[in-house]
Design a protein around this motif. Structure first.
Motif, PDB file in Angstrom:
ATOM      1  N   ASN A   1      47.781  72.240 -12.127  1.00  0.00           N
ATOM      2  CA  ASN A   1      49.028  71.322 -12.907  1.00  0.00           C
ATOM      3  C   ASN A   1      49.565  70.610 -11.615  1.00  0.00           C
ATOM      4  OD1 ASN A   1      48.407  72.447 -15.285  1.00  0.00           O
ATOM      5  ND2 ASN A   1      50.115  73.912 -15.209  1.00  0.00           N
ATOM      6  N   TYR A   2      49.669  69.225 -11.855  1.00  0.00           N
ATOM      7  CA  TYR A   2      50.143  68.333 -10.602  1.00  0.00           C
ATOM      8  C   TYR A   2      51.186  67.285 -11.162  1.00  0.00           C
ATOM      9  CZ  TYR A   2      45.718  70.117  -8.363  1.00  0.00           C
ATOM     10  OH  TYR A   2      44.721  70.697  -8.263  1.00  0.00           O
ATOM     11  N   GLN A   3      52.119  67.220 -10.610  1.00  0.00           N
ATOM     12  CA  GLN A   3      53.313  66.346 -10.821  1.00  0.00           C
ATOM     13  C   GLN A   3      53.062  65.064 -10.223  1.00  0.00           C
ATOM     14  OE1 GLN A   3      56.606  67.471 -12.830  1.00  0.00           O
ATOM     15  NE2 GLN A   3      55.965  65.054 -13.060  1.00  0.00           N
ATOM     16  N   VAL A   4      52.770  64.063 -11.029  1.00  0.00           N
ATOM     17  CA  VAL A   4      52.615  62.774 -10.462  1.00  0.00           C
ATOM     18  C   VAL A   4      53.752  61.931 -10.895  1.00  0.00           C
ATOM     19  CG1 VAL A   4      51.325  60.330 -10.905  1.00  0.00           C
ATOM     20  CG2 VAL A   4      50.278  62.832 -11.647  1.00  0.00           C
ATOM     21  N   ARG A   5      54.194  61.109  -9.460  1.00  0.00           N
ATOM     22  CA  ARG A   5      55.512  60.515  -9.451  1.00  0.00           C
ATOM     23  C   ARG A   5      55.114  59.050  -9.074  1.00  0.00           C
ATOM     24  NH1 ARG A   5      59.870  63.930  -9.925  1.00  0.00           N
ATOM     25  NH2 ARG A   5      61.367  62.346  -9.477  1.00  0.00           N
ATOM     26  N   VAL A   6      55.829  57.972  -9.418  1.00  0.00           N
ATOM     27  CA  VAL A   6      55.661  56.570  -9.158  1.00  0.00           C
ATOM     28  C   VAL A   6      56.864  56.154  -8.866  1.00  0.00           C
ATOM     29  CG1 VAL A   6      55.657  55.737 -11.696  1.00  0.00           C
ATOM     30  CG2 VAL A   6      54.480  54.371  -9.813  1.00  0.00           C
ATOM     31  N   GLU A   7      57.095  55.035  -7.988  1.00  0.00           N
ATOM     32  CA  GLU A   7      58.274  54.452  -7.545  1.00  0.00           C
ATOM     33  C   GLU A   7      58.026  52.987  -7.751  1.00  0.00           C
ATOM     34  OE1 GLU A   7      61.396  54.023  -3.994  1.00  0.00           O
ATOM     35  OE2 GLU A   7      59.138  53.266  -3.617  1.00  0.00           O
TER      36      GLU A   7
END
Length: 502
Positions: free
Chosen positions: A68-74
């Motif tokens: 399970n991977y937490q993807v983040r975008v700015e």
């Protein structure tokens, strides 16, 4: 740190995502940020470096391992307004069988084992054609704790002649397995199923392409994007291979060069290999063996068994994965774990050491040996008979473990097992035999190994009880053990080898 900010934008996963390659799209509230001139920076949560800034709001990323991977975008627009989005992506557990052969008298056997003694596994087999289209599937497969399932592809799947590769998707990471190819009693080779995708360069440490030997490659692109692979040999020959999304290609080395043998090629590197799985086969006459194509490398390799007699030979390959000169230290041990000799040798960048145990000049009582290197390396071991009828091999990378599975006990021949204590301290190894339904067969056996000690026996001699009905063995130890198995036929024609699976 922008990766820790509270989210105020939204990431969605696009419908073109696959099991391993996820495609993301950023959706933003126009009251928060202006879409004109927006730049996007991504963190995919798997330890890879943040990517960007990019002008496109969508991006794809390949996850080499389940989890399970937490993807983040700015997102930042030309006015300096900023929004943060996050999304939890799930990469399921999979086993990949990267090559299937069911034509021209060839058959393929695949196996899956639930190594857990507590959890039940459920999953689906999906078989794909060479172009990546789905051919057939077996859904809702259930494996109880310790259960094993062995499948003959040609008699189990529909349209087997069209199948190029198979993927098993499961709800647990306790799955292990292998692929076995065989042809009318003439050839047989077993190779572990793939659990991790390659994400870096693949090193082909040994290539034999001449009038006597052939080398074949099987490559699968399991991502949703086309991959251009760059193959560069040790003698500076270069070829480009394009794999469409989901495509499988099986080819020989000579087919890359107008079907001409290439005796000058001894090794190669495949670059741009993220999301690629595959295997290598090599053979001569009636001898056939193979190993997985992986991006794994290490600075220590243990070769847990050597044999050199009138009937048997052992071949060894060690390959320097770097461009720098490496110092390779060979240390030999007898069966009791005593050090017999240490030899030093320098190896140029992208060069390899290859030889038989006889040519290495090891002491006669050598039972196994270790290589330590100043540079990253890869390698494997081959066993063959002098009459040219039998050959077996396995990759020697990252075999040390406290738990492992010897995945098949041969019923029409013999199974030999070798285990080496990789530690200088005493090891306590427990062996359990199981049937396909997950029930334990016979009694639990305990073997005590001194530091660096080795044991090698046919499987029946490892147990004091009758294990006739067992189909595989699990070991667990309080120290790291290096183990492998050899399976041979009664007629002396067929042989295959597998490392202990984990």
């Amino acid at each position: 740190n922008w990766m820790d900010d509270e989210p105020s934008a939204r990431i969605i996963e696009k419908g073109t995502s696959t099991i391993v390659e996820k495609e993301f799209l950023t959706l933003m509230d126009s009251s928060v940020i202006n879409s004109w001139g927006t730049a996007y920076r991504w963190d995919f949560g798997d330890g890879s470096s943040p990517q960007g800034p990019f002008s496109d709001s969508s991006i794809s990323h390949t996850y080499a391992r389940p989890g399970n991977y937490q993807v983040r975008v700015e997102t930042t627009d030309n006015w300096g307004n900023r929004a943060i989005g996050k999304y939890l992506v799930v990469r399921p557990d999979c086993l990949y069988y990267p090559h299937v052969a069911t034509v021209n008298d060839w058959e393929t056997e695949i196996c899956i084992i639930n190594s857990s003694n507590r959890s039940t596994i459920t999953g689906d087999f999906k078989a794909y054609a060479d172009d990546g289209t789905l051919v057939s599937e077996i859904n809702d497969v259930v494996l109880s704790p310790r259960a094993r399932r062995e499948i003959t592809v040609g008699t189990t799947f529909t349209d087997p002649d069209r199948i190029g590769y198979i993927i098993f998707t499961a709800n647990s990471d306790t799955i292990v397995g292998y692929t076995k190819f065989y042809c009318s009693g003439d050839y047989r080779v077993a190779i572990p199923a793939v659990k991790e995708l390659n994400h870096d360069n693949i090193f082909i440490s040994h290539i034999a392409s001449d009038d006597n030997w052939f080398t074949g490659l099987s490559l699968v692109n399991v991502t949703a994007s086309a991959r251009t692979l760059f193959i560069e040999s040790d003698n500076s020959l270069k070829r480009t291979l394009v794999l469409a999304p989901g495509e499988h290609k099986a080819l020989s080395i000579r087919s890359l060069f107008s079907n001409q043998p290439q005796p000058g090629i001894k090794s190669a590197v495949i670059r741009n290999s993220a999301g690629i799985i595959g295997l290598e086969l090599f053979g001569s006459g009636q001898q056939l063996s193979g190993i997985l194509l992986q991006d794994h490398s290490t600075k220590e390799i243990l070769y847990p068994h050597v044999v050199s007699t009138d009937a048997w030979w052992t071949g060894v390959v060690a390959y320097n994965c770097t461009a720098e000169v490496g110092r390779f230290d060979f240390t030999t041990f007898n069966a009791a774990g005593k050090i017999l000799s240490t030899v030093h040798q320098n190896l140029d960048g992208h060069d390899k050491f290859m030889g038989s145990i006889t040519s290495l000049g090891f002491p006669e009582t050598t039972a196994w040996f270790r290589i330590k290197s100043s540079q990253s390396m890869t390698g494997f071991e081959l066993f063959g008979t002098s009459n040219g009828l039998q050959l077996a091999g396995y990759s020697s990378i990252k075999l040390s473990a406290t738990k492992g599975v010897f995945a098949k006990l041969e019923k029409q021949g013999f199974t030999g097992i070798a285990m080496v204590n990789a530690s200088s301290l005493k090891a306590r190894v427990r062996l359990s035999a199981y049937s396909d339904d997950g029930h334990m067969v016979g009694s639990l056996e305990t073997i005590n190994l001194a530091g660096y000690e080795k044991v090698v026996k046919v499987v029946e001699e490892l147990f004091s009880s009758d294990i006739t009905n067992a189909t595989y063995i699990i070991y667990d130890s309080d120290r790291k053990i290096v183990g492998f198995q050899l399976n041979g036929s009664n007629d002396g024609m067929l042989l295959d080898g597998l490392p202990a699976l984990r």
